[in-house]
Scaffold this motif. Structure first.
Motif, mmCIF file in Angstrom:
data_model
loop_
_atom_site.group_PDB
_atom_site.id
_atom_site.type_symbol
_atom_site.label_atom_id
_atom_site.label_comp_id
_atom_site.label_asym_id
_atom_site.label_seq_id
_atom_site.Cartn_x
_atom_site.Cartn_y
_atom_site.Cartn_z
ATOM 1 N N ASP A 93 -40.642 -9.496 0.712
ATOM 2 C CA ASP A 93 -41.605 -9.506 -0.398
ATOM 3 C C ASP A 93 -40.670 -10.404 -1.672
ATOM 4 N N ILE A 94 -39.624 -9.963 -1.879
ATOM 5 C CA ILE A 94 -38.718 -10.802 -3.064
ATOM 6 C C ILE A 94 -38.540 -12.041 -2.615
ATOM 7 N N ILE A 95 -38.185 -12.198 -1.544
ATOM 8 C CA ILE A 95 -37.735 -13.595 -1.304
ATOM 9 C C ILE A 95 -39.052 -14.589 -1.396
ATOM 10 N N THR A 96 -40.095 -14.173 -1.026
ATOM 11 C CA THR A 96 -41.483 -15.049 -0.911
ATOM 12 C C THR A 96 -42.315 -14.789 -2.191
ATOM 13 N N THR A 97 -41.848 -14.091 -3.030
ATOM 14 C CA THR A 97 -42.919 -13.647 -4.162
ATOM 15 C C THR A 97 -42.193 -13.866 -5.547
ATOM 16 N N GLU A 98 -40.880 -13.454 -5.822
ATOM 17 C CA GLU A 98 -40.318 -13.754 -7.038
ATOM 18 C C GLU A 98 -39.794 -15.138 -7.191
ATOM 19 N N PRO A 99 -40.228 -15.732 -8.281
ATOM 20 C CA PRO A 99 -40.091 -17.240 -8.523
ATOM 21 C C PRO A 99 -38.700 -17.596 -8.418
ATOM 22 N N ASN A 100 -37.729 -16.640 -8.694
ATOM 23 C CA ASN A 100 -36.265 -17.184 -8.702
ATOM 24 C C ASN A 100 -35.600 -16.640 -7.530
ATOM 25 N N SER A 101 -36.178 -15.494 -6.701
ATOM 26 C CA SER A 101 -35.547 -15.104 -5.768
ATOM 27 C C SER A 101 -34.270 -14.213 -6.068
ATOM 28 N N CYS A 102 -33.205 -14.369 -5.275
ATOM 29 C CA CYS A 102 -31.946 -13.363 -5.645
ATOM 30 C C CYS A 102 -30.898 -14.207 -6.444
ATOM 31 N N MET A 103 -30.663 -13.736 -7.635
ATOM 32 C CA MET A 103 -29.677 -14.401 -8.361
ATOM 33 C C MET A 103 -28.402 -14.495 -7.699
ATOM 34 N N CYS A 104 -27.706 -13.517 -7.032
ATOM 35 C CA CYS A 104 -26.636 -13.649 -6.581
ATOM 36 C C CYS A 104 -26.390 -14.648 -5.219
ATOM 37 N N VAL A 105 -27.402 -14.688 -4.426
ATOM 38 C CA VAL A 105 -27.634 -15.784 -3.434
ATOM 39 C C VAL A 105 -27.589 -17.286 -3.846
ATOM 40 N N LYS A 106 -28.231 -17.380 -4.931
ATOM 41 C CA LYS A 106 -28.457 -18.812 -5.946
ATOM 42 C C LYS A 106 -26.908 -19.020 -6.282
ATOM 43 N N ALA A 107 -26.382 -17.742 -7.061
ATOM 44 C CA ALA A 107 -25.133 -18.255 -7.597
ATOM 45 C C ALA A 107 -23.837 -18.628 -6.510
ATOM 46 N N THR A 108 -24.098 -17.892 -5.201
ATOM 47 C CA THR A 108 -23.221 -17.962 -4.197
ATOM 48 C C THR A 108 -23.348 -19.411 -3.592
ATOM 49 N N PHE A 109 -24.565 -20.011 -3.611
ATOM 50 C CA PHE A 109 -24.611 -21.445 -3.032
ATOM 51 C C PHE A 109 -24.155 -22.323 -4.063
ATOM 52 N N GLU A 110 -24.505 -21.858 -5.314
ATOM 53 C CA GLU A 110 -24.059 -22.954 -6.260
ATOM 54 C C GLU A 110 -22.641 -23.173 -6.544
ATOM 55 N N ILE A 111 -21.932 -22.055 -6.624
ATOM 56 C CA ILE A 111 -20.529 -22.146 -6.778
ATOM 57 C C ILE A 111 -19.810 -22.359 -5.633
ATOM 58 N N GLU A 112 -20.361 -21.920 -4.298
ATOM 59 C CA GLU A 112 -19.515 -22.209 -3.136
ATOM 60 C C GLU A 112 -18.298 -21.597 -2.932
ATOM 61 N N GLY A 113 -18.469 -20.346 -3.499
ATOM 62 C CA GLY A 113 -17.087 -19.489 -3.428
ATOM 63 C C GLY A 113 -15.950 -20.055 -4.325
ATOM 64 N N ASP A 114 -16.049 -21.091 -5.096
ATOM 65 C CA ASP A 114 -15.007 -21.759 -6.081
ATOM 66 C C ASP A 114 -14.647 -21.020 -6.935
ATOM 67 N N ASP A 115 -15.426 -19.963 -7.556
ATOM 68 C CA ASP A 115 -15.141 -19.345 -8.722
ATOM 69 C C ASP A 115 -14.701 -17.576 -8.301
ATOM 70 N N PRO A 116 -13.496 -17.357 -8.332
ATOM 71 C CA PRO A 116 -13.207 -16.103 -8.120
ATOM 72 C C PRO A 116 -13.807 -14.845 -8.802
ATOM 73 N N GLU A 117 -13.926 -15.236 -10.173
ATOM 74 C CA GLU A 117 -14.509 -13.958 -11.086
ATOM 75 C C GLU A 117 -16.061 -13.726 -10.545
ATOM 76 N N ILE A 118 -16.787 -14.849 -10.377
ATOM 77 C CA ILE A 118 -18.100 -14.838 -10.120
ATOM 78 C C ILE A 118 -18.018 -13.985 -8.600
ATOM 79 N N GLN A 119 -17.263 -14.479 -7.645
ATOM 80 C CA GLN A 119 -17.331 -14.000 -6.252
ATOM 81 C C GLN A 119 -16.971 -12.567 -6.161
ATOM 82 N N VAL A 120 -16.164 -12.047 -7.166
ATOM 83 C CA VAL A 120 -15.860 -10.752 -6.938
ATOM 84 C C VAL A 120 -17.152 -9.692 -7.225
#
Length: 192
Positions: A93-120
């Motif tokens: 439901d969250i994946i298909t109805t929330e306009p922005n979905s999961c912020m953590c998933v979005k951040a992970t795809f955007e940073i691609e593991g290149d930011d250790p502080e965010i990755q923690v």
């Protein structure tokens, strides 16, 4: 004498989080943030820091909100399998109805593991989700609701990986039925 910064920091973090959540880190400008937070850039730099530091605070705020919501939601079910099934339905439901979905998933795809502080921060949230799912699975196994010959860690890893796959699928196809059908399939498989 320096002027005191007067704004509600938690409220400002919430507003900045919403901007990052909608636009992503790279597409969000400092102007977007200060406009949303209703503060000037010097107040932001003096109290929170730069855009990167603010993003980390926003990710932490987001994960704390999610953890609180999950802890409240999944502690009141009659059986662990019901809680697990509802978690799966809620994820779809969250994946298909929330306009922005999961912020953590979005951040992970955007940073691609290149930011250790965010990755923690993202990894801590992922670990929380894994442990919650593993606990529900183990409790379901002990009550005979799920096959106890399967490894609870593996099932929890599988579920979290599938949720990320659903996120990708929905971004590409925008097909809610496809995701809800996969959720129903997953629930049937758990009970076998």
């Amino acid at each position: 004498m320096a002027r005191l910064v007067e704004f509600d920091e938690e409220q400002a973090i919430q507003k900045a989080m919403e901007v990052f959540w909608k636009k992503g880190y790279a597409a969000t400008s400092m102007r977007d943030l200060t406009d949303a937070m209703q503060i000037n850039s010097s107040s932001l730099y003096n109290t929170i820091g730069d855009k990167h530091q603010l993003f980390i605070r926003c990710i932490k705020h987001y994960t704390k909100m999610r953890i609180r919501a999950v802890e409240q939601r999944y502690t009141n079910f009659a059986s662990p399998i019901q809680a697990l099934e509802n978690f799966i339905k809620d994820a779809a439901d969250i994946i298909t109805t929330e306009p922005n979905s999961c912020m953590c998933v979005k951040a992970t795809f955007e940073i691609e593991g290149d930011d250790p502080e965010i990755q923690v921060v993202v990894n801590a949230y992922d670990d929380f989700t894994h442990q919650l799912l593993k606990g529900l699975i183990e409790n379901s196994q002990s009550q005979g609701e799920i096959d106890s010959s399967e490894n609870a860690d593996t099932i929890a890893d599988y579920l979290t990986s599938v949720f990320i796959g659903w996120y990708n699928s929905f971004v590409l196809h925008k097909d809610r039925t496809k995701i809800t059908n996969m959720a129903a399939f997953m629930i049937r498989q758990l009970r076998h």
